[in-house]
Design a protein around this motif. Structure first.
Motif, PDB file in Angstrom:
ATOM      1  N   GLY A  32       6.844 -12.033  -1.595  1.00  0.00           N
ATOM      2  CA  GLY A  32       5.818 -11.325  -2.340  1.00  0.00           C
ATOM      3  C   GLY A  32       4.716 -10.795  -1.455  1.00  0.00           C
ATOM      4  O   GLY A  32       4.820 -10.790  -0.237  1.00  0.00           O
ATOM      5  N   LYS A  33       3.656 -10.397  -2.115  1.00  0.00           N
ATOM      6  CA  LYS A  33       2.512  -9.786  -1.432  1.00  0.00           C
ATOM      7  C   LYS A  33       1.239 -10.233  -2.133  1.00  0.00           C
ATOM      8  O   LYS A  33       1.202 -10.335  -3.360  1.00  0.00           O
ATOM      9  N   VAL A  34       0.198 -10.478  -1.354  1.00  0.00           N
ATOM     10  CA  VAL A  34      -1.109 -10.855  -1.891  1.00  0.00           C
ATOM     11  C   VAL A  34      -2.155  -9.931  -1.272  1.00  0.00           C
ATOM     12  O   VAL A  34      -2.120  -9.667  -0.068  1.00  0.00           O
ATOM     13  N   VAL A  35      -3.079  -9.449  -2.102  1.00  0.00           N
ATOM     14  CA  VAL A  35      -4.141  -8.562  -1.629  1.00  0.00           C
ATOM     15  C   VAL A  35      -5.469  -9.060  -2.192  1.00  0.00           C
ATOM     16  O   VAL A  35      -5.574  -9.365  -3.378  1.00  0.00           O
ATOM     17  N   VAL A  36      -6.468  -9.149  -1.315  1.00  0.00           N
ATOM     18  CA  VAL A  36      -7.830  -9.491  -1.734  1.00  0.00           C
ATOM     19  C   VAL A  36      -8.735  -8.351  -1.280  1.00  0.00           C
ATOM     20  O   VAL A  36      -8.709  -7.964  -0.112  1.00  0.00           O
ATOM     21  N   GLU A  37      -9.511  -7.809  -2.219  1.00  0.00           N
ATOM     22  CA  GLU A  37     -10.407  -6.699  -1.908  1.00  0.00           C
ATOM     23  C   GLU A  37     -11.794  -6.965  -2.454  1.00  0.00           C
ATOM     24  O   GLU A  37     -11.934  -7.415  -3.596  1.00  0.00           O
ATOM     25  N   GLU A  38     -12.826  -6.672  -1.637  1.00  0.00           N
ATOM     26  CA  GLU A  38     -14.184  -6.705  -2.157  1.00  0.00           C
ATOM     27  C   GLU A  38     -14.408  -5.383  -2.878  1.00  0.00           C
ATOM     28  O   GLU A  38     -14.186  -4.312  -2.317  1.00  0.00           O
ATOM     29  N   VAL A  39     -14.838  -5.467  -4.133  1.00  0.00           N
ATOM     30  CA  VAL A  39     -14.989  -4.249  -4.931  1.00  0.00           C
ATOM     31  C   VAL A  39     -16.439  -3.892  -5.202  1.00  0.00           C
ATOM     32  O   VAL A  39     -16.708  -2.834  -5.758  1.00  0.00           O
ATOM     33  N   GLY A  40     -17.374  -4.772  -4.832  1.00  0.00           N
ATOM     34  CA  GLY A  40     -18.777  -4.439  -5.017  1.00  0.00           C
ATOM     35  C   GLY A  40     -19.652  -5.655  -5.170  1.00  0.00           C
ATOM     36  O   GLY A  40     -19.223  -6.783  -4.948  1.00  0.00           O
ATOM     37  N   THR A  41     -20.900  -5.390  -5.529  1.00  0.00           N
ATOM     38  CA  THR A  41     -21.847  -6.460  -5.823  1.00  0.00           C
ATOM     39  C   THR A  41     -22.416  -6.217  -7.212  1.00  0.00           C
ATOM     40  O   THR A  41     -22.383  -5.097  -7.722  1.00  0.00           O
ATOM     41  N   SER A  42     -22.940  -7.283  -7.785  1.00  0.00           N
ATOM     42  CA  SER A  42     -23.443  -7.183  -9.147  1.00  0.00           C
ATOM     43  C   SER A  42     -24.496  -8.248  -9.383  1.00  0.00           C
ATOM     44  O   SER A  42     -24.378  -9.356  -8.859  1.00  0.00           O
ATOM     45  N   PRO A  43     -25.506  -7.938 -10.190  1.00  0.00           N
ATOM     46  CA  PRO A  43     -26.392  -9.015 -10.629  1.00  0.00           C
ATOM     47  C   PRO A  43     -25.590  -9.930 -11.562  1.00  0.00           C
ATOM     48  O   PRO A  43     -24.746  -9.443 -12.329  1.00  0.00           O
ATOM     49  N   PRO A  44     -25.817 -11.220 -11.516  1.00  0.00           N
ATOM     50  CA  PRO A  44     -25.049 -12.140 -12.369  1.00  0.00           C
ATOM     51  C   PRO A  44     -25.095 -11.788 -13.848  1.00  0.00           C
ATOM     52  O   PRO A  44     -24.120 -11.988 -14.567  1.00  0.00           O
ATOM     53  N   ARG A  45     -26.178 -11.205 -14.314  1.00  0.00           N
ATOM     54  CA  ARG A  45     -26.324 -10.928 -15.745  1.00  0.00           C
ATOM     55  C   ARG A  45     -25.386  -9.829 -16.254  1.00  0.00           C
ATOM     56  O   ARG A  45     -25.191  -9.686 -17.455  1.00  0.00           O
ATOM     57  N   VAL A  46     -24.800  -9.026 -15.365  1.00  0.00           N
ATOM     58  CA  VAL A  46     -23.895  -7.965 -15.818  1.00  0.00           C
ATOM     59  C   VAL A  46     -22.426  -8.259 -15.489  1.00  0.00           C
ATOM     60  O   VAL A  46     -21.575  -7.394 -15.636  1.00  0.00           O
ATOM     61  N   LEU A  47     -22.134  -9.472 -15.071  1.00  0.00           N
ATOM     62  CA  LEU A  47     -20.749  -9.818 -14.746  1.00  0.00           C
ATOM     63  C   LEU A  47     -19.809  -9.599 -15.927  1.00  0.00           C
ATOM     64  O   LEU A  47     -18.669  -9.188 -15.751  1.00  0.00           O
ATOM     65  N   HIS A  48     -20.284  -9.878 -17.113  1.00  0.00           N
ATOM     66  CA  HIS A  48     -19.438  -9.672 -18.288  1.00  0.00           C
ATOM     67  C   HIS A  48     -18.969  -8.224 -18.378  1.00  0.00           C
ATOM     68  O   HIS A  48     -17.797  -7.951 -18.650  1.00  0.00           O
ATOM     69  N   GLU A  49     -19.872  -7.272 -18.143  1.00  0.00           N
ATOM     70  CA  GLU A  49     -19.491  -5.868 -18.199  1.00  0.00           C
ATOM     71  C   GLU A  49     -18.488  -5.511 -17.108  1.00  0.00           C
ATOM     72  O   GLU A  49     -17.588  -4.704 -17.324  1.00  0.00           O
ATOM     73  N   VAL A  50     -18.625  -6.126 -15.930  1.00  0.00           N
ATOM     74  CA  VAL A  50     -17.663  -5.908 -14.853  1.00  0.00           C
ATOM     75  C   VAL A  50     -16.279  -6.394 -15.292  1.00  0.00           C
ATOM     76  O   VAL A  50     -15.272  -5.701 -15.124  1.00  0.00           O
ATOM     77  N   ILE A  51     -16.230  -7.574 -15.900  1.00  0.00           N
ATOM     78  CA  ILE A  51     -14.957  -8.138 -16.356  1.00  0.00           C
ATOM     79  C   ILE A  51     -14.332  -7.269 -17.442  1.00  0.00           C
ATOM     80  O   ILE A  51     -13.131  -6.993 -17.409  1.00  0.00           O
ATOM     81  N   VAL A  52     -15.137  -6.820 -18.378  1.00  0.00           N
ATOM     82  CA  VAL A  52     -14.623  -5.939 -19.437  1.00  0.00           C
ATOM     83  C   VAL A  52     -14.068  -4.657 -18.815  1.00  0.00           C
ATOM     84  O   VAL A  52     -13.007  -4.166 -19.218  1.00  0.00           O
ATOM     85  N   GLY A  53     -14.740  -4.124 -17.809  1.00  0.00           N
ATOM     86  CA  GLY A  53     -14.256  -2.920 -17.126  1.00  0.00           C
ATOM     87  C   GLY A  53     -12.920  -3.145 -16.453  1.00  0.00           C
ATOM     88  O   GLY A  53     -12.012  -2.312 -16.544  1.00  0.00           O
ATOM     89  N   VAL A  54     -12.778  -4.280 -15.766  1.00  0.00           N
ATOM     90  CA  VAL A  54     -11.497  -4.609 -15.134  1.00  0.00           C
ATOM     91  C   VAL A  54     -10.416  -4.757 -16.205  1.00  0.00           C
ATOM     92  O   VAL A  54      -9.302  -4.255 -16.059  1.00  0.00           O
ATOM     93  N   GLN A  55     -10.752  -5.433 -17.284  1.00  0.00           N
ATOM     94  CA  GLN A  55      -9.803  -5.635 -18.376  1.00  0.00           C
ATOM     95  C   GLN A  55      -9.345  -4.285 -18.953  1.00  0.00           C
ATOM     96  O   GLN A  55      -8.153  -4.080 -19.186  1.00  0.00           O
TER      97      GLN A  55
END
Length: 140
Positions: A85-108
């Protein structure tokens, strides 16, 4: 809308399957495990002889923000190439902790996932010494 963290995954779920073990190993080589604040796992998808999984990882920074990483794997689960298989780890940005939910919804939404990811404790992947669980796994 308030973000309600989900309960950590319990036995029978793919926290320490081969794909996630490989992800944890590469994540520990990419970021300092002690800086990992939160981990979310999207349900792995199986199709034919392959399995795909994606995790979202939030790491603390000195300025109070969160460094956000995505980690994904592709694993052959049947056939002659089983276990490769293959594994990839990428840094996609930074975020204030209070908006993490919106980041997760965006990924979803971008992943077209109907179910939200499940949050797990970093301790399920990393021991007190920062070693990934199952660190002996090969990253082929």
């Amino acid at each position: 809308m308030t973000f309600q963290p989900t309960v950590p995954i319990v036995s029978g779920q793919p926290v320490l399957g081969l794909g996630w073990t490989r992800v944890a190993k590469l994540v520990s080589a990419t970021v300092e495990p002690a800086s990992i604040d939160r981990i979310w796992l999207f349900a792995p998808v199986r199709h034919d002889e392959r399995e795909w999984g994606t995790a979202l990882i939030a790491c603390r920074t000195d300025d109070g923000r969160q460094r956000i990483f995505t980690a994904s794997y592709l694993l052959v689960i049947r056939g002659r190439e089983r276990g490769q298989g293959k594994v990839v780890v990428e840094e996609v940005g930074t975020s204030p902790p209070r908006v993490l939910h919106e980041v997760i919804v965006g990924v979803q939404e971008r992943a077209d996932e109907s179910e939200p990811p499940v949050e797990i404790a970093p301790g399920l992947w990393f021991g007190a010494d920062g070693e990934s669980v199952g660190a002996g796994a090969d990253l082929t």
